[in-house]
Scaffold this motif. Structure first.
Motif, mmCIF file in Angstrom:
data_model
loop_
_atom_site.group_PDB
_atom_site.id
_atom_site.type_symbol
_atom_site.label_atom_id
_atom_site.label_comp_id
_atom_site.label_asym_id
_atom_site.label_seq_id
_atom_site.Cartn_x
_atom_site.Cartn_y
_atom_site.Cartn_z
ATOM 1 N N HIS A 80 -4.649 -0.316 7.711
ATOM 2 C CA HIS A 80 -5.675 -1.352 7.793
ATOM 3 C C HIS A 80 -5.426 -2.512 6.832
ATOM 4 C CE1 HIS A 80 -7.957 1.094 10.555
ATOM 5 N NE2 HIS A 80 -7.893 2.108 9.723
ATOM 6 N N GLY A 81 -4.226 -2.573 6.243
ATOM 7 C CA GLY A 81 -3.844 -3.730 5.453
ATOM 8 C C GLY A 81 -4.357 -3.754 4.031
ATOM 9 N N THR A 82 -4.633 -2.601 3.453
ATOM 10 C CA THR A 82 -5.047 -2.508 2.058
ATOM 11 C C THR A 82 -3.993 -1.743 1.262
ATOM 12 O OG1 THR A 82 -6.281 -0.461 2.463
ATOM 13 C CG2 THR A 82 -7.485 -2.538 2.697
ATOM 14 N N ASN A 83 -4.131 -1.775 -0.054
ATOM 15 C CA ASN A 83 -3.251 -0.997 -0.930
ATOM 16 C C ASN A 83 -4.095 0.067 -1.616
ATOM 17 O OD1 ASN A 83 -2.260 -4.199 -1.518
ATOM 18 N ND2 ASN A 83 -0.728 -2.768 -0.740
ATOM 19 N N GLU A 84 -3.752 1.338 -1.403
ATOM 20 C CA GLU A 84 -4.469 2.463 -2.013
ATOM 21 C C GLU A 84 -3.505 3.189 -2.936
ATOM 22 O OE1 GLU A 84 -5.970 4.889 1.135
ATOM 23 O OE2 GLU A 84 -7.506 3.438 1.739
ATOM 24 N N LEU A 85 -3.869 3.295 -4.212
ATOM 25 C CA LEU A 85 -2.945 3.756 -5.235
ATOM 26 C C LEU A 85 -3.331 5.134 -5.775
ATOM 27 C CD1 LEU A 85 -2.943 0.348 -7.135
ATOM 28 C CD2 LEU A 85 -1.478 1.047 -5.225
ATOM 29 N N ASP A 86 -2.322 5.951 -6.004
ATOM 30 C CA ASP A 86 -2.502 7.303 -6.529
ATOM 31 C C ASP A 86 -1.641 7.478 -7.780
ATOM 32 O OD1 ASP A 86 -3.772 7.653 -4.042
ATOM 33 O OD2 ASP A 86 -2.011 8.630 -3.161
ATOM 34 N N ALA A 87 -2.112 8.280 -8.728
ATOM 35 C CA ALA A 87 -1.309 8.550 -9.922
ATOM 36 C C ALA A 87 -1.789 9.822 -10.606
ATOM 37 C CB ALA A 87 -1.387 7.379 -10.911
#
Length: 313
Positions: free
Chosen positions: A84-91
């Protein structure tokens, strides 16, 4: 391999910037030099901490933060786009001294997710926070925020457009795993690991891979090793790769290189691909990958400082 002398000043550090389908034929010398320079900068950020007597935890946080800020890699700025054109970040980050850990997933405004994961570990009552809750926690603890547009790059947008133009399903078949990570052993003999990622191009339904999952993509235990992974997250989760390596070392007496290669072999048997970096309690560094390449770097107390992309796995 790192020297394993008894000097109190012994320290070692390994970093990775992801594994994948890149080959020398499609990556020219200029592009390879760009990636190697980016790796060298992050490696020095972590090595400088250890060289000055700092902790393994500070070193992996510094190295991964540098990789998150560099748009060459799929973490932080330069993360891939969701469907959907977003950036979802994991760490995630883990302290080998007491197996304390912190992890975040699906954050969209925190500039350095690995630093948020550390605050979760050190100042929160939980291990793993996600989405709006993780963002609320970040604001409550004064974490640096950016407009979500800061993470976006034109190259990643083109990758999403190309991905969505295909007719062969929703999974990113090109296997460009740009996840970043670091493992370290400091002069006190303590271990730490950290990993950060933007996930897979075109991911949907808030998909979460192995990177923020303690024991899958990230693990540290002074009794055995510290591990950071990159690759087919679903398989790395099923195998519990990072913890499995530590368990084989503690319970079966395997050395870090043997355990790492054995567990990566299991990943391959289940159809997964990727790479692993690890360091044991003596400071011995190892890595393994079953892809064409692994962006990586190694440094230690002897003055070693090297980066690579292809070559021996």
């Amino acid at each position: 391999m790192t020297e394993t002398t008894d000097t109190a000043a012994r320290w070692s550090l390994a970093i990775h910037g992801g594994a994948g389908a890149m080959t020398p034929e499609i990556m020219d010398a200029a592009m390879a030099a760009e990636y190697e320079a980016a790796l060298a900068t992050a490696l020095e950020a972590g090595a400088a901490v250890l060289r000055d007597g700092g902790s393994a935890l500070d070193a992996v946080s510094a190295a991964v933060s540098a990789l998150e800020d560099d748009p060459h890699f799929n973490a932080g700025r330069g993360a891939v786009f969701t469907y959907h054109g977003t950036n979802e970040l994991d760490a995630a980050i883990m302290d080998g001294r007491n197996r304390a850990a912190g992890a975040v997933s699906a954050v969209t405004r925190t500039r350095n997710p690995v630093q948020l994961a550390r605050v979760v570990m050190e100042q929160g009552p939980h291990v793993f926070l996600a989405g709006a809750g993780a963002e609320e926690f970040a604001r409550d603890h004064g974490m640096a925020e950016v407009d979500p547009a800061w993470f976006a790059t034109a190259e990643r947008r083109c990758q999403l457009d190309e991905f969505k133009s295909r007719k062969d399903g929703w999974f990113d078949a090109d296997l460009k795993f740009g996840t970043v990570g670091a493992v370290a052993r400091d002069a006190n003999g303590d271990l730490a690991a950290a990993t950060s990622t933007g996930g897979l191009t075109g991911k949907r339904w808030n998909r979460i891979g192995d990177s923020p999952v303690i024991g899958a993509g990230t693990y540290a235990d002074n009794r055995a090793c510290a591990v950071s992974c990159t690759g087919t997250g679903e398989v790395f989760i099923r195998v519990g790769v990072a913890h499995e390596i530590a368990a084989r070392m503690r319970l079966a007496g395997e050395d870090v290189a043997t355990a790492t290669r054995a567990v990566l072999g299991e990943v391959g048997h289940l159809g997964g691909v990727g790479g692993i970096i690890a360091v044991d309690a003596e400071g011995t560094l190892t890595h393994a990958f079953n892809t064409n390449g692994l962006y990586r770097g190694f440094a230690d107390h002897t003055g070693r400082a090297e980066v690579g992309i292809f070559g021996p796995a």
